[in-house]
Design an enzyme around this catalytic site. Structure first.
Site, mmCIF file in Angstrom:
data_model
loop_
_atom_site.group_PDB
_atom_site.id
_atom_site.type_symbol
_atom_site.label_atom_id
_atom_site.label_comp_id
_atom_site.label_asym_id
_atom_site.label_seq_id
_atom_site.Cartn_x
_atom_site.Cartn_y
_atom_site.Cartn_z
ATOM 1 N N LYS A 169 -4.824 9.837 3.555
ATOM 2 C CA LYS A 169 -5.465 8.803 4.342
ATOM 3 C C LYS A 169 -6.652 9.642 5.083
ATOM 4 C CE LYS A 169 -4.961 5.207 4.679
ATOM 5 N NZ LYS A 169 -6.051 4.621 3.942
ATOM 6 N N ARG A 174 0.937 -1.048 -0.034
ATOM 7 C CA ARG A 174 -0.014 0.073 0.035
ATOM 8 C C ARG A 174 0.883 1.217 -0.159
ATOM 9 N NH1 ARG A 174 2.378 1.650 3.864
ATOM 10 N NH2 ARG A 174 0.965 3.475 3.843
ATOM 11 N N GLY A 175 0.314 2.232 -0.097
ATOM 12 C CA GLY A 175 0.972 3.648 -0.328
ATOM 13 C C GLY A 175 1.033 3.769 -1.611
ATOM 14 N N ALA A 176 0.886 5.275 -2.025
ATOM 15 C CA ALA A 176 0.667 5.540 -3.709
ATOM 16 C C ALA A 176 1.937 5.168 -4.345
ATOM 17 C CB ALA A 176 0.515 6.993 -3.632
ATOM 18 N N ASP A 199 -2.082 10.946 -1.825
ATOM 19 C CA ASP A 199 -2.511 9.861 -2.801
ATOM 20 C C ASP A 199 -2.672 10.489 -4.245
ATOM 21 O OD1 ASP A 199 -3.138 8.464 -0.025
ATOM 22 O OD2 ASP A 199 -2.697 6.987 -1.667
ATOM 23 N N ARG A 216 -7.161 -0.052 -6.758
ATOM 24 C CA ARG A 216 -7.449 1.039 -5.709
ATOM 25 C C ARG A 216 -7.566 2.564 -6.470
ATOM 26 N NH1 ARG A 216 -4.355 1.024 -0.283
ATOM 27 N NH2 ARG A 216 -6.310 2.094 0.181
ATOM 28 N N GLN A 275 -2.071 1.934 9.707
ATOM 29 C CA GLN A 275 -0.765 2.027 9.166
ATOM 30 C C GLN A 275 0.310 3.006 9.975
ATOM 31 O OE1 GLN A 275 -3.486 2.608 7.778
ATOM 32 N NE2 GLN A 275 -3.703 2.170 5.650
#
Ligand code: MRU
Length: 324
Positions: free
Chosen positions: A230, A44-46, A219, A77, A178
């Site tokens: 987030k 995860r994470g852009a 993001d 996503r 997270q």
């Protein structure tokens, strides 16, 4: 620490669902593997989901329809714009040269560009921090969300290399945690002084005078600086404004979306079970209605500066002038 390793054409990622308890590496050998890993938040994470999608698509065998695989990856996503940006680049390289080697080389280029951007974000952003600052961050925009260094955490890392002593506060970041699971894990591993707080403690912690600056990742950032990040970021930014605490956003140019307006951006809504259960145990009554957006929108008037690999930008933001 790196959440992805590439050896020849073997690509592996750290399964972030298991952190901080277990470090398990998972192979990404196809676009289906990448889709599963992104959709289920193995990664995860852009920036990282863009890089993983790029390798997944590049490793898609000739028997698969590339256009279909690309569409599916992009749908995994919808909010982080890096995903579509990376997939488009690899698809173009594959179709242009007609070879899977060209596609893999393009994925490698994206990997290396993100690595270099993170380092430069660190160098540009560290100037905003003074010795002995205490810095709050929300979610995880660290090494685990990128190829290395991080976006929000890159300036913090470079500041330390320059001899500045920074302390950190990490919000736990409900409901996927997270901040608790990943940010405090990677910061502790790197020997930082980090304090974990509940998301609901942000206002009180600021009121106690414990926070000098806030830095978060993104993001997607629109041309006027409007920032999707987030869920909870907007509340942190609002509180920072209330207490006159500088609020910074750090991102690589791959996170800039110069084409879209607010109405074009889809805010991902995730499974209700993230709110009704904790590790499989029910914490809310059966039948309760759930609204579970994964991201929110912070308007530019709450942002003190935006840091990219190209420099530090102050309001009013106009990234259409700066370019991607
Ligand atoms: O749902 P996640 O964990 O993918 O959300 C991550 C974030 O919101 C990060 O702050 C953002 O992607 C920036 S990562 C450098």
């Amino acid at each position: 620490m790196r959440p992805i390793r590439v050896n020849g054409t073997t690509v592996e990622v750290l399964d972030q669902r298991l952190l901080p308890v277990r470090e398990k590496w998972v192979r990404i050998g196809s676009s289906d593997d990448a889709y599963y890993a992104i959709k289920n938040m193995v990664v995860r994470g852009a920036p990282l989901i863009g890089v993983v999608a790029a390798f997944g698509l590049a490793l898609t065998g000739p028997s698969k329809n590339l256009g279909e695989a690309a569409r599916r990856l992009k749908s995994a996503r919808p909010t982080a714009v890096n995903l579509a940006w990376a997939v488009d680049r690899v698809q173009k390289a594959a179709e242009g040269a007609g070879s899977s080697e060209a596609a893999f080389n393009e994925a490698l280029r994206i990997f290396n560009e993100e690595l270099e951007s993170a380092r430069k974000i660190g160098e540009n952003g560290e100037k905003l921090f003074s010795d002995n600052d205490t810095v709050l961050t929300h979610c995880n925009a660290g090494a685990l969300a990128t190829v290395d260094y991080g976006t929000a955490l890159a300036p913090v890392r470079v500041a330390r290399e320059m001899g500045k002593n920074l302390k950190l506060y990490a919000t736990e970041t409900r409901p996927v945690m997270q901040g608790a699971r990943l940010t405090s894990y990677e910061l502790l591993k790197d020997g930082f002084d980090v304090t974990l707080i509940a998301d609901t403690a942000v206002g009180y912690t600021m009121r106690c005078g414990r926070i000098d600056k806030v830095i978060v990742g993104a993001d997607r950032v629109l041309r006027d600086g409007t920032t999707m990040n987030k869920i909870g970021t907007f509340q942190v930014a609002t509180m920072a404004k209330r207490f006159s605490i500088p609020f910074y956003v750090a991102l690589p140019s791959s996170t800039l979306d110069l084409k879209s307006g607010l109405d074009d951006v889809k805010i991902e809504e995730r499974d209700p079970s993230e709110l009704t259960q904790i590790r499989g145990r029910r914490t809310a009554p059966k039948g309760v209605k759930v609204f579970n957006p994964a991201f929110d929108i912070t308007p530019p008037d709450l942002i003190s500066a935006i840091i990219t690999e190209k420099g530090v930008y102050y309001p009013p933001f106009d990234f259409a002038k700066v370019g991607p």
